[in-house]
Design a protein around this motif. Structure first.
Motif, PDB file in Angstrom:
ATOM      1  N   PHE A  67       0.831  -1.209   0.000  1.00  0.00           N
ATOM      2  CA  PHE A  67       0.000   0.000   0.000  1.00  0.00           C
ATOM      3  C   PHE A  67       0.865   1.259   0.000  1.00  0.00           C
ATOM      4  O   PHE A  67       0.587   2.219  -0.716  1.00  0.00           O
ATOM      5  N   LYS A  68       1.921   1.259   0.797  1.00  0.00           N
ATOM      6  CA  LYS A  68       2.801   2.427   0.854  1.00  0.00           C
ATOM      7  C   LYS A  68       3.524   2.631  -0.473  1.00  0.00           C
ATOM      8  O   LYS A  68       3.764   3.762  -0.896  1.00  0.00           O
ATOM      9  N   LEU A  69       3.863   1.532  -1.130  1.00  0.00           N
ATOM     10  CA  LEU A  69       4.485   1.632  -2.456  1.00  0.00           C
ATOM     11  C   LEU A  69       3.572   2.376  -3.420  1.00  0.00           C
ATOM     12  O   LEU A  69       3.991   3.320  -4.100  1.00  0.00           O
ATOM     13  N   LEU A  70       2.305   1.982  -3.460  1.00  0.00           N
ATOM     14  CA  LEU A  70       1.361   2.619  -4.381  1.00  0.00           C
ATOM     15  C   LEU A  70       1.106   4.063  -3.984  1.00  0.00           C
ATOM     16  O   LEU A  70       1.014   4.952  -4.842  1.00  0.00           O
ATOM     17  N   HIS A  71       0.982   4.303  -2.686  1.00  0.00           N
ATOM     18  CA  HIS A  71       0.687   5.655  -2.203  1.00  0.00           C
ATOM     19  C   HIS A  71       1.799   6.629  -2.570  1.00  0.00           C
ATOM     20  O   HIS A  71       1.544   7.814  -2.824  1.00  0.00           O
ATOM     21  N   GLY A  72       3.030   6.135  -2.639  1.00  0.00           N
ATOM     22  CA  GLY A  72       4.160   7.008  -2.911  1.00  0.00           C
ATOM     23  C   GLY A  72       4.419   7.250  -4.383  1.00  0.00           C
ATOM     24  O   GLY A  72       5.367   7.965  -4.734  1.00  0.00           O
ATOM     25  N   MET A  73       3.593   6.684  -5.251  1.00  0.00           N
ATOM     26  CA  MET A  73       3.809   6.853  -6.683  1.00  0.00           C
ATOM     27  C   MET A  73       2.712   7.706  -7.301  1.00  0.00           C
ATOM     28  O   MET A  73       1.583   7.765  -6.806  1.00  0.00           O
ATOM     29  N   LYS A  74       3.030   8.383  -8.389  1.00  0.00           N
ATOM     30  CA  LYS A  74       2.057   9.204  -9.091  1.00  0.00           C
ATOM     31  C   LYS A  74       0.991   8.312  -9.706  1.00  0.00           C
ATOM     32  O   LYS A  74       1.293   7.310 -10.340  1.00  0.00           O
ATOM     33  N   ARG A  75      -0.263   8.715  -9.533  1.00  0.00           N
ATOM     34  CA  ARG A  75      -1.368   7.874  -9.986  1.00  0.00           C
ATOM     35  C   ARG A  75      -1.298   7.588 -11.482  1.00  0.00           C
ATOM     36  O   ARG A  75      -1.600   6.502 -11.947  1.00  0.00           O
ATOM     37  N   GLY A  76      -0.892   8.589 -12.267  1.00  0.00           N
ATOM     38  CA  GLY A  76      -0.864   8.402 -13.706  1.00  0.00           C
ATOM     39  C   GLY A  76       0.193   7.416 -14.165  1.00  0.00           C
ATOM     40  O   GLY A  76       0.148   6.927 -15.288  1.00  0.00           O
ATOM     41  N   ASN A  77       1.160   7.119 -13.289  1.00  0.00           N
ATOM     42  CA  ASN A  77       2.242   6.209 -13.658  1.00  0.00           C
ATOM     43  C   ASN A  77       2.009   4.778 -13.201  1.00  0.00           C
ATOM     44  O   ASN A  77       2.851   3.911 -13.439  1.00  0.00           O
ATOM     45  N   LEU A  78       0.897   4.526 -12.537  1.00  0.00           N
ATOM     46  CA  LEU A  78       0.672   3.203 -11.969  1.00  0.00           C
ATOM     47  C   LEU A  78       0.133   2.222 -13.004  1.00  0.00           C
ATOM     48  O   LEU A  78      -0.755   2.560 -13.797  1.00  0.00           O
ATOM     49  N   PRO A  79       0.650   1.003 -12.995  1.00  0.00           N
ATOM     50  CA  PRO A  79       0.058  -0.045 -13.824  1.00  0.00           C
ATOM     51  C   PRO A  79      -1.209  -0.584 -13.171  1.00  0.00           C
ATOM     52  O   PRO A  79      -1.575  -0.180 -12.065  1.00  0.00           O
ATOM     53  N   MET A  80      -1.884  -1.482 -13.850  1.00  0.00           N
ATOM     54  CA  MET A  80      -2.971  -2.218 -13.219  1.00  0.00           C
ATOM     55  C   MET A  80      -2.378  -3.040 -12.069  1.00  0.00           C
ATOM     56  O   MET A  80      -1.246  -3.520 -12.164  1.00  0.00           O
ATOM     57  N   VAL A  81      -3.141  -3.183 -10.980  1.00  0.00           N
ATOM     58  CA  VAL A  81      -2.624  -3.860  -9.790  1.00  0.00           C
ATOM     59  C   VAL A  81      -3.558  -4.990  -9.380  1.00  0.00           C
ATOM     60  O   VAL A  81      -4.774  -4.806  -9.277  1.00  0.00           O
ATOM     61  N   VAL A  82      -2.973  -6.168  -9.169  1.00  0.00           N
ATOM     62  CA  VAL A  82      -3.671  -7.274  -8.509  1.00  0.00           C
ATOM     63  C   VAL A  82      -2.876  -7.616  -7.259  1.00  0.00           C
ATOM     64  O   VAL A  82      -1.682  -7.934  -7.343  1.00  0.00           O
ATOM     65  N   PHE A  83      -3.503  -7.496  -6.096  1.00  0.00           N
ATOM     66  CA  PHE A  83      -2.832  -7.875  -4.858  1.00  0.00           C
ATOM     67  C   PHE A  83      -2.881  -9.395  -4.702  1.00  0.00           C
ATOM     68  O   PHE A  83      -3.914 -10.028  -4.948  1.00  0.00           O
ATOM     69  N   ALA A  84      -1.758  -9.966  -4.312  1.00  0.00           N
ATOM     70  CA  ALA A  84      -1.670 -11.407  -4.030  1.00  0.00           C
ATOM     71  C   ALA A  84      -1.086 -11.541  -2.634  1.00  0.00           C
ATOM     72  O   ALA A  84       0.086 -11.229  -2.406  1.00  0.00           O
ATOM     73  N   THR A  85      -1.898 -12.007  -1.692  1.00  0.00           N
ATOM     74  CA  THR A  85      -1.471 -11.997  -0.298  1.00  0.00           C
ATOM     75  C   THR A  85      -2.125 -13.136   0.465  1.00  0.00           C
ATOM     76  O   THR A  85      -3.131 -13.698   0.029  1.00  0.00           O
TER      77      THR A  85
END
Length: 254
Positions: A67-85
């Motif tokens: 979550f912190k990884l995603l929060h620290g990145m610009k939204r426009g630069n994010l790929p599609m995300v599937v959490f596996a946990t």
């Protein structure tokens, strides 16, 4: 016309967990795994360098969670995300983070395939939106082939440009990638790797060897239809009879 591959990055601090996702993805031939990362710091660098379309992301990792990884990145630069946990209690928070889906470990193939169906629907929607929103002269089509790949080097991830690769040798389910003076062991079969690299650049000359055609300096005919390929740095590789006709076409040999 070749359909674009969904370029995918795996992020999990457990090697066996990454292997399980690799195995689950084997049933999906429109996916190309461009790299693996063992922590969020490596993932941030790999996302910037490789620009993947899809991220399989663990939540609990040392140093920084998903979550912190995603929060620290610009939204426009994010790929599609599937959490596996392994932790189901984070599902609502995952969807708040705009994840496409959330799959639990151990991976169930049927549930995983459902997640990939959601990814594919979203991916196709992005492709259509991109095509419709383009009102200027069309830009040159992006290459459907890998331009870079990430390889594990000790505790770090090394990003290697495809153009920098001289030749590749198969070793079971691994390959040895030779780039300049460096050699990298990469967990990928030669057959699969050649399926995502540009066939106009990488030529298979032997059952277990492929070479960047830009590195070929000479070809020396030998006995019984076989030959020897000499690279710019003097490396000598066997050109088997089975692949000689293909090499002749690629190299413009009479």
């Amino acid at each position: 016309m070749n359909r674009p591959l969904i370029r995918t990055l795996l992020v999990d601090d457990e090697m066996l967990a990454r292997l399980a996702i690799r195995q689950a993805l084997a049933a999906h031939d429109d996916v190309a795994i461009v790299g693996e990362c063992a922590n969020a710091g490596e993932a941030r660098q790999a996302i910037e360098a490789l620009e993947p379309d899809l991220l399989f992301l663990d939540i609990r990792m040392p140093g920084m969670d998903g979550f912190k990884l995603l929060h620290g990145m610009k939204r426009g630069n994010l790929p599609m995300v599937v959490f596996a946990t392994a932790y189901g209690q984070h599902a609502l928070r995952a969807f708040d983070a705009n994840a496409i889906d959330y799959v639990l470990k151990p991976i169930d193939q049927e549930r995983f395939d459902q997640a990939m169906a959601r990814v594919r629907r979203h991916w196709h929607g992005l492709q259509v939106t991109s095509a419709v929103s383009s009102t200027t002269a069309p830009a040159p089509a992006a290459s459907p082939y890998l331009q870079r790949l990430s390889v594990q080097q000790g505790e770090h991830i090394r990003v290697v440009a495809a153009n920098d690769i001289d030749w590749i040798r198969a070793d079971g389910n691994y390959v040895h990638i030779h780039a300049g003076t460096a050699t990298y062991l990469h967990r990928e079969s030669l057959r699969h790797l050649l399926g995502v690299l540009d066939p106009g650049r990488f030529l298979r000359i032997h059952r277990g060897i492929a070479v960047n055609v830009e590195r070929i300096r000479e070809v020396h005919p030998l006995f019984q239809g076989s030959a020897e390929v000499v690279l710019q740095d003097g490396t000598r590789l066997s050109l088997s009879r089975r692949f000689r006709a293909q090499a002749r076409r690629a190299l413009g040999m009479a």
